[in-house]
Enzyme design. Structure first.
Site, PDB file in Angstrom:
ATOM      1  CE  LYS A 136       0.354  -2.135 -34.828  1.00 57.83           C
ATOM      2  NZ  LYS A 136       1.693  -2.118 -33.829  1.00 57.83           N
ATOM      3  CD  GLN A 141       6.418 -11.118 -32.505  1.00 54.92           C
ATOM      4  OE1 GLN A 141       7.103 -10.763 -31.404  1.00 54.92           O
ATOM      5  NE2 GLN A 141       6.801 -12.208 -33.168  1.00 54.92           N
ATOM      6  CD  GLU A 150       4.335  -0.690 -28.298  1.00 57.75           C
ATOM      7  OE1 GLU A 150       3.577  -0.871 -27.476  1.00 57.75           O
ATOM      8  OE2 GLU A 150       4.419  -1.686 -29.225  1.00 57.75           O
ATOM      9  CG  ASP A 174       3.297   0.381 -31.943  1.00 59.57           C
ATOM     10  OD1 ASP A 174       4.233   0.738 -32.238  1.00 59.57           O
ATOM     11  OD2 ASP A 174       3.173  -1.075 -31.939  1.00 59.57           O
ATOM     12  CE  LYS A 206       4.684  -6.974 -29.629  1.00 56.89           C
ATOM     13  NZ  LYS A 206       5.130  -6.538 -30.906  1.00 56.89           N
ATOM     14  CG  ASP A 232       6.915  -3.738 -29.862  1.00 57.81           C
ATOM     15  OD1 ASP A 232       7.721  -4.809 -29.428  1.00 57.81           O
ATOM     16  OD2 ASP A 232       6.149  -3.779 -30.488  1.00 57.81           O
TER      17      ASP A 232
HETATM   18  C1  MUC Z   1       3.339  -4.488 -32.517  1.00 60.28           C
HETATM   19  O1  MUC Z   1       3.038  -3.885 -31.214  1.00 60.28           O
HETATM   20  O2  MUC Z   1       4.013  -3.937 -32.828  1.00 60.28           O
HETATM   21  C2  MUC Z   1       3.367  -5.550 -35.519  1.00 60.28           C
HETATM   22  C3  MUC Z   1       4.247  -6.166 -36.031  1.00 60.28           C
HETATM   23  C4  MUC Z   1       4.843  -7.072 -34.718  1.00 60.28           C
HETATM   24  O3  MUC Z   1       5.780  -7.691 -34.485  1.00 60.28           O
HETATM   25  O4  MUC Z   1       3.889  -6.938 -33.560  1.00 60.28           O
HETATM   26  C5  MUC Z   1       2.950  -6.045 -34.134  1.00 60.28           C
HETATM   27  C6  MUC Z   1       2.422  -5.049 -33.048  1.00 60.28           C
HETATM   28 MG    MG Z   2       4.728  -2.296 -30.996  1.00 62.05          MG
END
Ligand code: MUC
Ligand code: MG
Length: 366
Positions: free
Chosen positions: A162, A294, A217, A191, A266, A242
């Site tokens: 992240k 998620q 991402e 991401d 997702k 995403d």
């Molecule tokens: C992601 O991939 O962004 C963080 C917030 C969400 O909705 O999913 C996560 C992971």
């Molecule tokens: Mg993401």
């Protein structure tokens, strides 16, 4: 085999430590357990993780939309009529996670009715996925410790870092420390959850050149259209959509406008039905997909691997399937295992998420 009732049960399970990222932070899984009951005694199960900072849904909004809108519309419908059910859900705008959970619970009920595992109904390509672990905001040395520990204990060799912080040097430092500490054979991708501008993302790409990062991402807000397109044009690695692509229509628009060139699927927000449409679109266009997380429980992660393993294109890359490891507990009666860096699907009718009723009683909030 008609839908007789739908339960939406809010519950809360703490995390052992919070997961922080550019758009938010999670320290408790304030989720909703969704159960679709049929008139012949079958119960389909799914988990709904609210993400207010991503889709505007909350635990309260998910229970309310299911109790007050979806359940009254769906009760009495044939559980096998998935497309009818999808069309009914589609009459309500947004509410992606609530819709996704009802869709997955319906698929689970169908699998149980047909006495067939849902990964076989969806495609049956393989029975497992490699696991990618998501690393939240932490000092670089702690991130490296976590990655090394997860590599040693679970055999995980793919990490999603992240990023999206300011100053950018915090994230650049984290990339360097991870690459130096993990070696060349470990996959690392980023991401930013919209945390940067397009220009900041380009600067990070320049300053991390040579570190072998594989994907970027949601680097900036996809609504900043021209900046985002310029970034996609110039990026040497795929830019993954995403939160900008919860539906097949969003995927088509963002890909065709050049705002991303890879897609994160997702199941928590797309269910299996919309995820199937998204995957078909991406496969047809020759676009890479990742199976995202998620911040899912074991129930949600089981749904992700069920879908991801069912198709060739979604099982190529490691799926994000391990953040339940940071939860203090879970509702699943038979815990998910990560062995040699992989999770396997369950060869039982449905998705296989059997709920521990004592735990549900202990963690439900009403
Ligand atoms: C992601 O991939 O962004 C963080 C917030 C969400 O909705 O999913 C996560 C992971
Ligand atoms: Mg993401």
């Amino acid at each position: 085999m008609k839908i007789e009732r739908i339960e939406a049960i809010p519950y809360a399970i703490p995390y052992t430590h919070p997961l922080k990222f550019a758009s938010g932070e999670v320290s408790t899984a304030d989720h909703v357990l969704v159960r679709v009951h049929t008139d012949d005694g079958i119960v389909g199960v799914a988990d709904a993780p609210p993400r207010p900072y991503t889709y505007g849904e909350t635990q309260e909004s998910i229970t309310a939309i299911i109790d007050n809108v979806f359940a009254p519309q769906l009760v009495g419908m044939e559980v096998m009529d998935r497309e009818q059910i999808h069309a009914v859900l589609g009459r309500t705008v947004n509410n992606h996670v609530a819709k996704g959970s009802v869709d997955i619970a319906v698929w689970d009920a169908i699998g149980k009715t047909l006495e067939t595992p849902v990964h076989k109904l969806l495609g049956g390509y393989t029975d497992r996925m490699r696991v990618s672990h998501m690393l939240g905001f932490r000092p670089a040395e702690e991130l490296l410790d976590e990655a090394l520990r997860f590599g040693e204990i679970y055999g995980i060799t793919t990490f999603k870092l992240k990023v999206g912080r300011r100053p950018l040097s915090l994230d650049i430092e984290a990339c360097r420390v991870l690459r130096e500490g993990l070696g060349e054979d470990v996959e690392i991708y980023l991401d930013a959850n919209r945390g940067w501008t397009a220009n900041e993302a380009l600067e990070v790409l320049r300053r991390t050149e040579g570190l072998g990062l594989t994907l970027l991402e949601e680097p900036c807000d996809a609504n900043e259209v021209m900046g985002r397109q310029r970034l996609v044009d110039k990026s040497p690695i795929p830019v993954v959509g995403d939160e900008s692509v919860p539906t097949a229509g969003d995927v088509a628009r963002e890909l065709l406008s050049g705002s991303c060139n890879a897609i994160c699927i997702k199941t928590a927000r797309s269910g299996f039905t919309e995820a199937t449409q998204i995957l078909g679109l991406c496969t047809g266009l020759g676009v890479d997909v990742t199976m995202g997380n998620q911040i899912d429980t074991q129930i949600g992660s089981l749904a992700t691997v069920t879908f991801g393993a069912a198709h060739e294109a979604s099982s190529r890359r490691a799926g994000e399937l391990s953040n339940f490891l940071d939860m203090a507990d879970d509702l699943l009666a038979d815990p998910l295992q990560i062995l040699d860096g992989t999770i396997t699907v369950r060869n039982v009718p449905g998705v296989g998420a059997e709920i521990d009723e004592d735990k549900l009683a202990a963690y439900r909030v009403r």
